[in-house]
Design a protein around this motif. Structure first.
Motif, short mmCIF file in Angstrom:
data_model
loop_
_atom_site.label_atom_id
_atom_site.label_comp_id
_atom_site.label_asym_id
_atom_site.label_seq_id
_atom_site.Cartn_x
_atom_site.Cartn_y
_atom_site.Cartn_z
N GLY A 1 4.00 5.91 -6.01
CA GLY A 1 4.15 5.76 -7.29
C GLY A 1 4.60 4.69 -7.67
N ARG A 2 3.72 3.37 -7.72
CA ARG A 2 3.77 2.00 -6.90
C ARG A 2 5.49 1.02 -7.11
NH1 ARG A 2 -0.69 0.30 -9.93
NH2 ARG A 2 -1.65 1.92 -11.14
N VAL B 1 0.45 -1.28 -0.64
CA VAL B 1 0.05 0.03 -0.13
C VAL B 1 0.68 1.37 -0.14
CG1 VAL B 1 -1.91 1.37 1.03
CG2 VAL B 1 -1.76 -1.23 0.92
N ILE B 2 1.84 1.60 1.03
CA ILE B 2 2.70 1.91 1.06
C ILE B 2 3.69 2.33 -0.78
CG2 ILE B 2 5.14 3.39 1.67
CD1 ILE B 2 4.14 2.09 4.75
#
Length: 135
Positions: A48-49, A42-43
């Motif tokens: 930015g993936r 999630v972080i």
């Protein structure tokens, strides 16, 4: 000697420690899974993936049969997050335990302090004082 060892093993502190180590190991696995499988993706998505496990600084590339030498700072970041979550959970657990252990013990009521009986001289002086007040 065998009896002494048996008494040592059966003491509450040793048994409590063994239980704590076993539960701590299981708790550590749960937190590691929480961090690696739920929080870090999630972080990474929010940033930015980014896949933190792939973050590294390559020192030397892999060559014929020699693996690459790299500084894997992404794994280090995950370990830090692991540590912070475990520390926070232990902090809250200890706060709860301390509250249960140190229930505010009601202080026993203090006995009322009874002044000592006045001496004969004090009684006479008080009587004299009272007589002089009325004159």
């Amino acid at each position: 000697m065998v009896n002494e060892f048996k008494q040592f093993i059966m003491k509450g502190n040793v048994v409590d420690l063994a239980v704590a180590v076993i539960i701590g190991g299981a708790f550590g696995k749960i937190v590691t899974s929480l961090v690696n499988d739920i929080l870090m993706p999630v972080i990474g998505f929010l940033l930015g993936r980014i896949n933190f496990t792939n973050l590294k600084i390559v020192i030397t590339e892999a060559t014929d049969g020699v693996p690459e030498a790299a500084i894997r700072y992404g794994a280090f970041i995950q370990s830090i997050v692991d540590f912070l979550i475990i520390s926070l959970a232990i902090f809250f657990m200890l706060k709860v335990l301390i509250r249960f252990r140190t229930k505010k013990e009601e202080e026993p009521p203090t006995p009322e302090v009874v002044p000592p009986e006045p001496s004969k001289q004090e009684i006479l002086l008080t009587e004299i004082r009272d007589i002089l007040k009325f004159r």
